[in-house]
Motif scaffolding. Structure first.
Motif, PDB file in Angstrom:
ATOM      1  N   PRO A  86     -44.291  34.707 -30.529  1.00 19.58           N
ATOM      2  CA  PRO A  86     -45.073  35.919 -30.787  1.00 19.58           C
ATOM      3  C   PRO A  86     -45.702  36.532 -29.543  1.00 19.58           C
ATOM      4  CG  PRO A  86     -45.512  34.298 -32.482  1.00 19.58           C
ATOM      5  CD  PRO A  86     -44.686  33.605 -31.445  1.00 19.58           C
ATOM      6  N   GLY A  87     -45.871  35.760 -28.470  1.00 18.24           N
ATOM      7  CA  GLY A  87     -46.397  36.294 -27.218  1.00 18.24           C
ATOM      8  C   GLY A  87     -45.344  36.924 -26.336  1.00 18.24           C
ATOM      9  N   GLY A  88     -44.084  36.929 -26.795  1.00 17.88           N
ATOM     10  CA  GLY A  88     -43.012  37.557 -26.030  1.00 17.88           C
ATOM     11  C   GLY A  88     -42.329  36.642 -25.027  1.00 17.88           C
ATOM     12  N   GLU A  89     -42.681  35.342 -25.024  1.00 22.49           N
ATOM     13  CA  GLU A  89     -42.056  34.405 -24.090  1.00 22.49           C
ATOM     14  C   GLU A  89     -40.716  33.920 -24.636  1.00 22.49           C
ATOM     15  OE1 GLU A  89     -45.427  31.836 -21.999  1.00 22.49           O
ATOM     16  OE2 GLU A  89     -45.596  31.803 -24.183  1.00 22.49           O
ATOM     17  N   LEU A  90     -39.726  33.833 -23.753  1.00 27.41           N
ATOM     18  CA  LEU A  90     -38.423  33.318 -24.141  1.00 27.41           C
ATOM     19  C   LEU A  90     -38.557  31.826 -24.457  1.00 27.41           C
ATOM     20  CD1 LEU A  90     -35.353  33.747 -24.440  1.00 27.41           C
ATOM     21  CD2 LEU A  90     -35.138  33.177 -22.014  1.00 27.41           C
ATOM     22  N   MET A  91     -38.225  31.427 -25.685  1.00 26.15           N
ATOM     23  CA  MET A  91     -38.402  30.050 -26.121  1.00 26.15           C
ATOM     24  C   MET A  91     -37.073  29.309 -26.251  1.00 26.15           C
ATOM     25  SD  MET A  91     -40.514  28.664 -29.456  1.00 26.15           S
ATOM     26  CE  MET A  91     -39.178  28.931 -30.645  1.00 26.15           C
ATOM     27  N   LEU A  92     -36.023  30.036 -26.576  1.00 25.72           N
ATOM     28  CA  LEU A  92     -34.721  29.409 -26.761  1.00 25.72           C
ATOM     29  C   LEU A  92     -33.643  30.404 -26.358  1.00 25.72           C
ATOM     30  CD1 LEU A  92     -33.008  27.021 -27.934  1.00 25.72           C
ATOM     31  CD2 LEU A  92     -33.040  28.251 -30.115  1.00 25.72           C
ATOM     32  N   ALA A  93     -32.655  29.931 -25.580  1.00 23.87           N
ATOM     33  CA  ALA A  93     -31.529  30.771 -25.170  1.00 23.87           C
ATOM     34  C   ALA A  93     -30.254  29.967 -25.310  1.00 23.87           C
ATOM     35  CB  ALA A  93     -31.709  31.241 -23.725  1.00 23.87           C
ATOM     36  N   ILE A  94     -29.268  30.530 -25.998  1.00 22.04           N
ATOM     37  CA  ILE A  94     -28.006  29.849 -26.250  1.00 22.04           C
ATOM     38  C   ILE A  94     -26.858  30.765 -25.856  1.00 22.04           C
ATOM     39  CG2 ILE A  94     -26.565  28.674 -27.957  1.00 22.04           C
ATOM     40  CD1 ILE A  94     -29.055  28.346 -29.683  1.00 22.04           C
ATOM     41  N   LYS A  95     -25.919  30.243 -25.080  1.00 21.21           N
ATOM     42  CA  LYS A  95     -24.728  31.010 -24.702  1.00 21.21           C
ATOM     43  C   LYS A  95     -23.528  30.067 -24.687  1.00 21.21           C
ATOM     44  CE  LYS A  95     -22.916  34.170 -21.179  1.00 21.21           C
ATOM     45  NZ  LYS A  95     -22.783  35.330 -22.108  1.00 21.21           N
ATOM     46  N   PRO A  96     -22.611  30.189 -25.655  1.00 17.68           N
ATOM     47  CA  PRO A  96     -21.428  29.326 -25.664  1.00 17.68           C
ATOM     48  C   PRO A  96     -20.560  29.573 -24.432  1.00 17.68           C
ATOM     49  CG  PRO A  96     -21.229  31.077 -27.304  1.00 17.68           C
ATOM     50  CD  PRO A  96     -22.620  31.141 -26.788  1.00 17.68           C
ATOM     51  N   GLN A  97     -19.978  28.491 -23.909  1.00 18.67           N
ATOM     52  CA  GLN A  97     -19.194  28.558 -22.687  1.00 18.67           C
ATOM     53  C   GLN A  97     -17.753  28.123 -22.952  1.00 18.67           C
ATOM     54  OE1 GLN A  97     -20.692  29.597 -19.728  1.00 18.67           O
ATOM     55  NE2 GLN A  97     -22.590  29.903 -20.869  1.00 18.67           N
ATOM     56  N   ALA A  98     -16.875  28.335 -21.939  1.00 18.14           N
ATOM     57  CA  ALA A  98     -15.482  27.900 -21.967  1.00 18.14           C
ATOM     58  C   ALA A  98     -14.812  28.322 -23.288  1.00 18.14           C
ATOM     59  CB  ALA A  98     -15.395  26.399 -21.729  1.00 18.14           C
ATOM     60  N   GLN A  99     -14.146  27.370 -23.977  1.00 22.75           N
ATOM     61  CA  GLN A  99     -13.435  27.729 -25.204  1.00 22.75           C
ATOM     62  C   GLN A  99     -14.367  28.275 -26.268  1.00 22.75           C
ATOM     63  OE1 GLN A  99     -13.089  24.961 -23.529  1.00 22.75           O
ATOM     64  NE2 GLN A  99     -10.932  24.366 -23.275  1.00 22.75           N
ATOM     65  N   LEU A 100     -15.598  27.729 -26.337  1.00 25.70           N
ATOM     66  CA  LEU A 100     -16.562  28.248 -27.316  1.00 25.70           C
ATOM     67  C   LEU A 100     -16.958  29.682 -27.006  1.00 25.70           C
ATOM     68  CD1 LEU A 100     -19.050  25.327 -28.099  1.00 25.70           C
ATOM     69  CD2 LEU A 100     -17.464  26.450 -29.668  1.00 25.70           C
ATOM     70  N   GLY A 101     -16.852  30.072 -25.733  1.00 22.37           N
ATOM     71  CA  GLY A 101     -17.177  31.446 -25.370  1.00 22.37           C
ATOM     72  C   GLY A 101     -16.230  32.447 -25.992  1.00 22.37           C
ATOM     73  N   SER A 102     -14.974  32.047 -26.223  1.00 25.66           N
ATOM     74  CA  SER A 102     -14.000  32.962 -26.828  1.00 25.66           C
ATOM     75  C   SER A 102     -14.054  32.915 -28.350  1.00 25.66           C
ATOM     76  CB  SER A 102     -12.587  32.622 -26.341  1.00 25.66           C
ATOM     77  OG  SER A 102     -12.251  31.283 -26.671  1.00 25.66           O
ATOM     78  N   THR A 103     -14.311  31.730 -28.922  1.00 28.05           N
ATOM     79  CA  THR A 103     -14.399  31.660 -30.383  1.00 28.05           C
ATOM     80  C   THR A 103     -15.782  32.079 -30.874  1.00 28.05           C
ATOM     81  OG1 THR A 103     -15.068  29.328 -30.301  1.00 28.05           O
ATOM     82  CG2 THR A 103     -12.712  29.799 -30.469  1.00 28.05           C
ATOM     83  N   THR A 104     -16.793  31.987 -30.018  1.00 31.19           N
ATOM     84  CA  THR A 104     -18.211  32.298 -30.262  1.00 31.19           C
ATOM     85  C   THR A 104     -18.798  31.350 -31.305  1.00 31.19           C
ATOM     86  OG1 THR A 104     -17.969  33.971 -32.017  1.00 31.19           O
ATOM     87  CG2 THR A 104     -17.721  34.715 -29.735  1.00 31.19           C
ATOM     88  N   SER A 127     -49.889  24.389 -30.482  1.00 27.40           N
ATOM     89  CA  SER A 127     -49.308  25.068 -29.320  1.00 27.40           C
ATOM     90  C   SER A 127     -48.186  26.018 -29.741  1.00 27.40           C
ATOM     91  CB  SER A 127     -48.768  24.048 -28.315  1.00 27.40           C
ATOM     92  OG  SER A 127     -47.704  23.293 -28.873  1.00 27.40           O
ATOM     93  N   PHE A 128     -47.685  25.864 -30.980  1.00 29.39           N
ATOM     94  CA  PHE A 128     -46.716  26.803 -31.543  1.00 29.39           C
ATOM     95  C   PHE A 128     -47.489  27.819 -32.389  1.00 29.39           C
ATOM     96  CE2 PHE A 128     -44.087  23.253 -30.458  1.00 29.39           C
ATOM     97  CZ  PHE A 128     -42.837  23.782 -30.170  1.00 29.39           C
ATOM     98  N   PRO A 129     -47.669  29.039 -31.889  1.00 30.06           N
ATOM     99  CA  PRO A 129     -48.462  30.012 -32.651  1.00 30.06           C
ATOM    100  C   PRO A 129     -47.778  30.412 -33.947  1.00 30.06           C
ATOM    101  CG  PRO A 129     -47.407  31.057 -30.758  1.00 30.06           C
ATOM    102  CD  PRO A 129     -47.184  29.594 -30.620  1.00 30.06           C
ATOM    103  N   GLU A 130     -48.581  30.642 -34.969  1.00 31.37           N
ATOM    104  CA  GLU A 130     -48.046  31.164 -36.217  1.00 31.37           C
ATOM    105  C   GLU A 130     -47.675  32.632 -36.023  1.00 31.37           C
ATOM    106  OE1 GLU A 130     -49.983  28.801 -39.865  1.00 31.37           O
ATOM    107  OE2 GLU A 130     -51.386  30.108 -38.841  1.00 31.37           O
ATOM    108  N   GLY A 131     -46.738  33.090 -36.826  1.00 31.04           N
ATOM    109  CA  GLY A 131     -46.360  34.496 -36.747  1.00 31.04           C
ATOM    110  C   GLY A 131     -44.860  34.693 -36.673  1.00 31.04           C
TER     111      GLY A 131
END
Length: 270
Positions: A86-104, A127-131
């Protein structure tokens, strides 16, 4: 002779300098590579497709006394996905790579590490804000996807077994159940772990055969039933039960936000 010696020293100094430069890492290139590996999904445009499913919830195992953050993110298929608190901070980022990058990827279920309450308890959970946690993704066809997951810290109190009697795995031989079927019963959960009123969306009962000959566990016998919040009784069919077998019994109370509390017990069959 003096000038010749100076010349030789100058050549040696130049060779040593060149060697050191060739072996030293290039800081600008390293920073550029680090930046290219970073993922920060672009802001979603107004016409972004709503994400199909986005959930964040707390799981409290009252028997093992541990606490974790879990989540589920699902859609048709995406090449990158980000979750912001809720504070706008990036908490999780996922990007499939290699073969998973093409199948997504179409969906991801994740479980946070579940440390003991001594390490991560209900005070640390704050420490995990509600919202609302914003979710942004780029679809496999290049379109933008966005949505949000609502997070709450309302955690149900533990379900209390009425029947069969509660037992640890080592004491399961003291709780022996018939193979022709029986009913699991528990007390209704009416409050949170901190004593406030709770609104449940339902219960889940999971009975699992503890030992099964399958190296990957894909065929592990599991009897898993979801029930409404008014239910406190479930019949276990004889077709599921085997003789002289150890089973794990889990009862989950599920709050309307998805937060859930588990009571774990064990029993043997005749």
């Amino acid at each position: 002779m003096k000038s010749k010696s100076l010349f030789i020293l100058l050549v040696l100094a130049m060779l040593l300098t060149a060697c050191a430069q060739s072996q030293a890492p290039a800081p600008v290139a390293a920073e550029s590579q680090h930046a290219s590996n970073a993922l920060d999904c672009a802001p979603a445009p107004a016409d972004a497709k709503p994400i199909d499913d986005a959930k964040l919830y707390v799981e409290f195992n009252s028997t093992d006394e541990d606490l974790g953050i879990h989540g589920y993110l699902g859609d048709d298929g995406w090449t990158e996905l980000c979750v912001y608190n809720p504070g706008g901070e990036l908490m999780l980022a996922i990007k499939p790579q290699a073969q998973l990058g093409s199948t997504t990827l179409a969906s991801v279920f994740f479980e946070g590490r579940e440390p003991s309450l001594d390490e991560f308890g209900f005070e640390e959970l704050k420490s995990f804000p509600e919202g609302r946690y914003a979710v942004r993704a780029l679809s496999h066809d290049g379109t933008s996807v966005s949505g949000e997951a609502t997070f709450s810290r309302n955690v149900p109190a533990p379900p209390e077994l009425v029947f069969p009697a509660w037992a640890e795995e080592e004491g399961a031989e003291d709780v022996v159940m018939p193979t022709d079927g029986f009913s699991v019963e528990w007390e209704p959960v009416t409050e949170t772990t901190d004593g406030n009123p709770v609104t449940l969306s339902g219960y889940e009962v999971i009975i699992t055969k503890v030992e099964h000959d399958d190296p990957h566990g894909f065929s592990l016998p599991v009897y898993d039933v979801h029930l409404g919040p008014e239910k406190t009784l479930l019949s276990v069919p004889p077709e599921f039960l085997e003789q002289d077998t150890l089973y794990e019994l889990e009862i989950l109370a599920i709050e309307e936000s998805g937060n859930q509390t588990i009571t774990v017990s064990f029993f043997m069959t005749e």
